[in-house]
Design a protein around this motif. Structure first.
Motif, PDB file in Angstrom:
ATOM      1  N   PRO A  81       0.842  -1.206   0.000  1.00 12.41           N
ATOM      2  CA  PRO A  81       0.000   0.000   0.000  1.00 12.41           C
ATOM      3  C   PRO A  81       0.876   1.256   0.000  1.00 12.41           C
ATOM      4  N   GLN A  82       0.296   2.350  -0.473  1.00  7.34           N
ATOM      5  CA  GLN A  82       1.070   3.587  -0.624  1.00  7.34           C
ATOM      6  C   GLN A  82       1.773   4.012   0.668  1.00  7.34           C
ATOM      7  N   HIS A  83       1.143   3.783   1.818  1.00  8.37           N
ATOM      8  CA  HIS A  83       1.783   4.275   3.059  1.00  8.37           C
ATOM      9  C   HIS A  83       3.053   3.495   3.407  1.00  8.37           C
ATOM     10  N   ASP A  84       3.286   2.383   2.733  1.00  6.23           N
ATOM     11  CA  ASP A  84       4.550   1.667   2.949  1.00  6.23           C
ATOM     12  C   ASP A  84       5.660   2.116   1.987  1.00  6.23           C
ATOM     13  N   LEU A  85       5.300   2.992   1.067  1.00  8.51           N
ATOM     14  CA  LEU A  85       6.314   3.468   0.118  1.00  8.51           C
ATOM     15  C   LEU A  85       7.171   4.541   0.766  1.00  8.51           C
ATOM     16  N   ALA A  86       8.495   4.389   0.592  1.00 12.84           N
ATOM     17  CA  ALA A  86       9.399   5.412   1.110  1.00 12.84           C
ATOM     18  C   ALA A  86       9.792   6.381   0.007  1.00 12.84           C
ATOM     19  N   ARG A  87       9.778   5.907  -1.238  1.00 15.68           N
ATOM     20  CA  ARG A  87      10.210   6.765  -2.336  1.00 15.68           C
ATOM     21  C   ARG A  87       9.658   6.267  -3.663  1.00 15.68           C
ATOM     22  N   ILE A  88       9.522   7.204  -4.596  1.00 16.54           N
ATOM     23  CA  ILE A  88       9.154   6.855  -5.967  1.00 16.54           C
ATOM     24  C   ILE A  88      10.178   7.456  -6.909  1.00 16.54           C
ATOM     25  N   TYR A 103       9.758   2.205  -3.886  1.00 12.92           N
ATOM     26  CA  TYR A 103      10.705   1.612  -2.936  1.00 12.92           C
ATOM     27  C   TYR A 103      10.135   1.677  -1.530  1.00 12.92           C
ATOM     28  N   THR A 104      10.184   0.569  -0.798  1.00 10.75           N
ATOM     29  CA  THR A 104       9.918   0.617   0.639  1.00 10.75           C
ATOM     30  C   THR A 104      11.235   0.992   1.323  1.00 10.75           C
ATOM     31  N   ALA A 105      11.181   1.185   2.636  1.00 12.82           N
ATOM     32  CA  ALA A 105      12.411   1.473   3.381  1.00 12.82           C
ATOM     33  C   ALA A 105      13.411   0.320   3.199  1.00 12.82           C
ATOM     34  N   TYR A 136      20.364  14.293 -10.218  1.00 10.60           N
ATOM     35  CA  TYR A 136      19.516  14.019  -9.053  1.00 10.60           C
ATOM     36  C   TYR A 136      18.067  14.272  -9.447  1.00 10.60           C
ATOM     37  N   GLY A 137      17.161  13.599  -8.797  1.00  9.54           N
ATOM     38  CA  GLY A 137      15.744  13.797  -9.093  1.00  9.54           C
ATOM     39  C   GLY A 137      15.055  12.469  -9.313  1.00  9.54           C
ATOM     40  N   LEU A 138      14.092  12.459 -10.188  1.00 10.26           N
ATOM     41  CA  LEU A 138      13.362  11.215 -10.455  1.00 10.26           C
ATOM     42  C   LEU A 138      14.257  10.158 -11.081  1.00 10.26           C
ATOM     43  N   PHE A 139      15.224  10.611 -11.884  1.00  5.43           N
ATOM     44  CA  PHE A 139      16.217   9.714 -12.477  1.00  5.43           C
ATOM     45  C   PHE A 139      16.977   9.013 -11.350  1.00  5.43           C
ATOM     46  N   THR A 140      17.213   7.704 -11.504  1.00  6.82           N
ATOM     47  CA  THR A 140      17.789   6.931 -10.400  1.00  6.82           C
ATOM     48  C   THR A 140      19.294   7.118 -10.215  1.00  6.82           C
ATOM     49  N   GLY A 141      19.962   7.669 -11.251  1.00  7.01           N
ATOM     50  CA  GLY A 141      21.430   7.735 -11.215  1.00  7.01           C
ATOM     51  C   GLY A 141      21.981   8.479 -10.007  1.00  7.01           C
ATOM     52  N   GLY A 142      21.544   9.717  -9.815  1.00  7.22           N
ATOM     53  CA  GLY A 142      22.098  10.554  -8.754  1.00  7.22           C
ATOM     54  C   GLY A 142      21.883   9.971  -7.369  1.00  7.22           C
ATOM     55  N   LEU A 143      20.637   9.705  -7.024  1.00  7.93           N
ATOM     56  CA  LEU A 143      20.350   9.232  -5.668  1.00  7.93           C
ATOM     57  C   LEU A 143      20.824   7.803  -5.440  1.00  7.93           C
ATOM     58  N   GLY A 144      20.956   7.031  -6.515  1.00  4.69           N
ATOM     59  CA  GLY A 144      21.473   5.665  -6.379  1.00  4.69           C
ATOM     60  C   GLY A 144      22.935   5.660  -5.948  1.00  4.69           C
ATOM     61  N   LYS A 291      12.901  -7.728  -3.613  1.00  3.67           N
ATOM     62  CA  LYS A 291      12.313  -6.397  -3.511  1.00  3.67           C
ATOM     63  C   LYS A 291      10.881  -6.465  -2.981  1.00  3.67           C
ATOM     64  N   GLU A 292      10.469  -5.407  -2.275  1.00  2.00           N
ATOM     65  CA  GLU A 292       9.140  -5.409  -1.659  1.00  2.00           C
ATOM     66  C   GLU A 292       8.103  -4.581  -2.414  1.00  2.00           C
ATOM     67  N   ALA A 293       8.448  -3.338  -2.772  1.00  2.00           N
ATOM     68  CA  ALA A 293       7.418  -2.438  -3.308  1.00  2.00           C
ATOM     69  C   ALA A 293       7.047  -2.793  -4.739  1.00  2.00           C
ATOM     70  N   MET A 294       8.056  -3.003  -5.583  1.00  5.34           N
ATOM     71  CA  MET A 294       7.752  -3.342  -6.972  1.00  5.34           C
ATOM     72  C   MET A 294       8.678  -4.451  -7.478  1.00  5.34           C
ATOM     73  N   PRO A 295       8.420  -5.670  -7.020  1.00  4.59           N
ATOM     74  CA  PRO A 295       9.235  -6.775  -7.532  1.00  4.59           C
ATOM     75  C   PRO A 295       8.900  -6.970  -9.007  1.00  4.59           C
ATOM     76  N   VAL A 296       9.869  -7.384  -9.805  1.00  8.73           N
ATOM     77  CA  VAL A 296       9.532  -7.758 -11.179  1.00  8.73           C
ATOM     78  C   VAL A 296      10.007  -9.184 -11.440  1.00  8.73           C
ATOM     79  N   VAL A 297       9.191  -9.912 -12.168  1.00 11.32           N
ATOM     80  CA  VAL A 297       9.460 -11.322 -12.427  1.00 11.32           C
ATOM     81  C   VAL A 297       9.776 -11.501 -13.916  1.00 11.32           C
ATOM     82  N   ARG A 298      10.949 -12.016 -14.217  1.00  5.80           N
ATOM     83  CA  ARG A 298      11.385 -12.266 -15.601  1.00  5.80           C
ATOM     84  C   ARG A 298      11.163 -11.024 -16.471  1.00  5.80           C
ATOM     85  N   TYR A 299      11.769  -9.932 -16.058  1.00  8.24           N
ATOM     86  CA  TYR A 299      11.608  -8.681 -16.792  1.00  8.24           C
ATOM     87  C   TYR A 299      12.571  -8.638 -17.990  1.00  8.24           C
TER      88      TYR A 299
END
Ligand code: ADP
Ligand code: ZN
Length: 438
Positions: A81-88, A103-105, A136-144, A291-299
């Protein structure tokens, strides 16, 4: 070089397989309970966690593809659920809606873990200063990169991309030892350093660069290593899986170690979807095991590469993936011939007197055949007065080399140094002006 997590990175392969299989079964149960998309897909394919008797049974699970993510935009594939999300986060998505990742915590902790492994693999330690010029921002590179560098306890300079003159000033003044950005932006920084006449050996402390988010070549590596006075290492990742931190080169630079305790890799035939034998080139398919928030299977990543069999000199048992050779969807079809942009790059960079800056322009005049034009920058030497003949002969050499490797006729233009647009993030090298919808 320090190994961040020896209990995983040096794990015995048999133990690793057992761990993967166990995690795969748990993942299937987890998404089956929480994500309608997977529940439907598993039911239609009549596959259950109990069917996974060995990792070979993976092939019974249906693929997840990019359009599944788009169809479930924005949150339809989330397992919490959304309240378990730490980041998008979201990928740039040049056309239409972006690809979203949640992403969850715990997912953020996982990201910190894999990025700490990646940076350690490149030799980053708590005493380093990391100049992080990924956006930095929505792109994952900076914060990753940020989360991994913090986890290690290094000093992070969160400069983000752009304002190249300021980047150069800070690199010198802060004495950064590590630089992280796209390889094309690293070239832009190298150009600015050269422009200002800064001797990298005496005025910078840089030791290593960790470059990724777009394809690059061995020639480009040598170029960056010379111009920046560093060791240049490759990092791979994608938003759908977690962001950067899926795989990373160690100091031996013989393929990128993939963190397969948490990201399970397969290589499949891009046409048939059939798994290929170890070592063969095809499309990389990834399953996130924990992964918890958005696992992907055979992507299906659409990235073309191969798994490299055998041990690495660094002692890590994690499988290595070859440098990404392009995407299954970036292939241009010109007059019926398949043209891979990376092949063009490799050819251009093998010719002297050219800068590693180019554009591939495809056009189609009305009722005419497609026209492929390659614009590539020449070095200063080619544009000195009196160098016209030399320029023309380089132009002919490039044309001949490209005609030979691609098997189709191309037109070539040698452009002045620094005349093509530069990018702060991922370079846009292909300009397709054909209106293929009509
Ligand atoms: P976008 O989809 O907007 O480009 P992402 O950051 O999610 O945003 O892009 C991930 C893609 O970038 C990968 O699927 C791959 O094609 C490319 N990529 C990432 N790292 C590398 C790398 N080291 N070498 C080649 N391509 C890479
Ligand atoms: Zn290694």
């Amino acid at each position: 070089m320090p190994v961040w997590n020896p209990s995983v990175e040096l794990l015995d392969p048999a133990a690793l397989r057992a761990m993967q299989l166990d995690r795969l079964r748990r993942l299937m149960t987890y998404v089956n309970e929480r994500v309608p998309f997977y529940r439907e897909a598993f039911r239609a394919a009549r596959v259950t966690p109990e069917d996974m008797r060995s990792l070979d049974d993976l092939r019974r699970i249906p693929f997840t593809v990019k359009s599944d993510l788009r169809d479930n935009y924005p949150f339809g594939l989330f397992a919490v659920p959304q309240h378990d999300l730490a980041r998008i986060h979201a990928s740039s998505g040049t056309t239409g809606k972006p690809t979203v990742a949640g992403y969850t915590a715990n997912d953020l902790a996982l990201w910190g873990e894999v990025m700490a492994r990646a940076l350690s693999m490149a030799g980053v330690t708590p005493t380093d200063i990391v100049h992080n010029a990924y956006g930095y921002g929505l792109f994952t590179g900076g914060l990753g990169v940020h989360i991994g560098a913090e986890r290690i306890g290094a000093t992070v300079v969160p400069v983000s991309g752009g304002l190249t003159k300021r980047q150069v000033m800070l690199l010198e003044d802060f004495g950064a030892t590590v630089i992280t950005c796209t390889p094309s932006y690293a070239l832009v920084i190298a150009e600015e350093l050269a422009e200002q006449g800064i001797d990298v050996a005496t005025r910078l402390e840089l030791r290593v660069g960790i470059f990724g988010a777009e394809p690059w070549t061995e020639t480009m590596r040598r170029e960056l290593e010379t111009k920046l006075g560093i060791r240049a290492l490759n990092i791979y990742g994608l938003t759908e899986i977690i962001g950067p931190g899926v795989a990373q080169e160690c100091e031996h630079a013989a393929g990128m170690h993939l963190f397969e305790d948490v990201f399970l890799p397969e290589i499949v035939d891009p046409e048939s979807g059939e798994p290929l034998p170890l070592g063969e080139e095809g499309e990389l398919v990834l399953t996130t095991l924990t992964k918890e928030a958005m696992p992907v299977v055979r992507y299906r990543t659409r990235d073309r590469t191969r798994l490299i069999p055998g041990e690495c000199a660094c002692g890590r048992t994690l499988v290595r993936v070859e440098r990404i050779m392009g995407r299954t969807d970036d292939m241009l079809i010109i007059r019926g011939v398949n043209v891979f942009p990376q092949l063009i790059e490799r050819t251009l960079l093998s010719i002297e007197d050219l800068e590693p800056q180019y554009q591939i322009v495809v056009q189609r005049a009305e009722r005419q055949l497609d026209d492929l034009e390659i614009i590539v920058e020449g070095t200063n030497v080619l544009f000195e007065s009196g160098a016209e003949a030399r320029r023309a002969s380089v132009g002919e050499r490039v044309t001949r080399a490209l005609n030979d490797t691609l098997g189709i006729a191309v037109s070539v233009r040698i452009a002045e140094p620094r005349s093509l647009p530069r990018s702060e993030g991922k370079a846009k090298r292909v300009i397709d002006r054909r209106d293929l919808a009509t």
